[in-house]
Design an enzyme around this catalytic site. Sequence first.
Site, short mmCIF file in Angstrom:
data_model
loop_
_atom_site.label_atom_id
_atom_site.label_comp_id
_atom_site.label_asym_id
_atom_site.label_seq_id
_atom_site.Cartn_x
_atom_site.Cartn_y
_atom_site.Cartn_z
N GLU A 39 0.82 -1.21 0.00
CA GLU A 39 0.00 0.00 0.00
C GLU A 39 0.86 1.27 0.00
OE1 GLU A 39 -2.96 0.13 -0.74
OE2 GLU A 39 -3.61 -1.93 -0.42
N TYR A 122 -5.87 6.74 4.19
CA TYR A 122 -5.97 5.69 3.18
C TYR A 122 -5.25 4.42 3.61
CZ TYR A 122 -5.12 2.64 -0.59
OH TYR A 122 -5.04 1.48 -1.30
N ASP A 140 -9.35 6.43 -2.39
CA ASP A 140 -8.20 6.79 -3.20
C ASP A 140 -8.70 7.43 -4.48
OD1 ASP A 140 -9.24 4.66 -4.63
OD2 ASP A 140 -7.26 4.01 -5.31
#
Length: 362
Positions: A39, A122, A140
């Site tokens: 990520e 996020y 996102d």
Amino acid sequence: MNPADAPLFRRRLLEWYQRRQRPLPWRKTHDPYRIWVSEVMLQQTQVKTVQPYYVRFIKRFPTLRRLAGADLQDVLKQWEGLGYYARARNLHRACTIVLKQHGGRVPDTWGPFRVLPGVGDYIAAAVLSIAFNRPHAVVDGNVKRLLARLLTLTAPVNRAASHRLFQEQAARLLDRRRSGDFNQAMMELGALVCTPSSPQCPLCPLVRFCAAHRSGATARFPRRVASRPVPEIEAAVGVVFKNGRVLITQRPAQGLLGGLWEFPGGKLREGEGPAAACVREIKEEVNLEVVVESALAQVRHAYSHFRIRLHVFRCRYAAGRVRRSGPAAHRWVRLADLDRFAFPKANRKFIPLLSRRPKAEV
DNA sequence: TAATCGTGGAG
DNA sequence: TCTCCAAGATT
């Protein structure tokens, strides 16, 4: 969309994801550390670009402990070319904190995980939902675009003030029992079907719910405010040779390209020639007198918020002893050893030219 | 809030 | 060649 439609919406989305998801390397694991690494790398970076970096990085740092115990320079070397190097610095530091404060276990709840350096809303939602199935919705670029079309949201996606609205809508739609799959499905659909240009609406499992499609307005979403013009900077750098070695300097630990190595140089002043700027900057940064021998290359490079035209010169050491003013460190290295250091892309562009013979005089 | 922070793919 | 923009975070 009517709240009563949410269950069907979720079912359609998850069915699509089960059939169409790409076999990505970070989807083969449940290890929260590995999902976290993926990520971080995926921030503002396309899946295609990340894949080889991820595989190499995990091979080199297979566990959180291994990354926490590594030298930052080794981490930056693995990150070289991926950009946004604060991500690597923050991830490394965060892992040392997890090792010390949590015994090496990635926190599985919002509070303790969200406070780690480099972990924003996020990343926290993504890692906690994918690794631990916690019910947090990710927002996102994909999700914003998808929601803007689905619900004809007119809030500009590139304004901070819009973020709350998208976050609320994502949370409202989230399948809280399968939050990891739901989040990935939303992003996957945005990446593969609900694309920025020419979306593939006939292939979309959610087309029946889409307000933009219903009104034939897909192309007008998402809305976005105009970006400001990017300044162009002109700079000169010198590759200073002395006894078969070249001088490299390390950038300060924070800020642009923090911790990376480069060849000394700097911006041209008003009315100043590139060669003169090269000599002056090297004197200012490392206190050396050098002679410009030849022009090596001209490099154009685009950074995140400006562009640069780089004049690169081959120089010869003339006099003085290095006294740094600006760089965090310096080294005299053999050309063959340059690959051991992490350099910005703008430097990598001309490094291969160094092993060739010097060209014409300036 | 808006600016800062890299690089590469795609149109 | 230029612009957009990509699984954003920090200050």
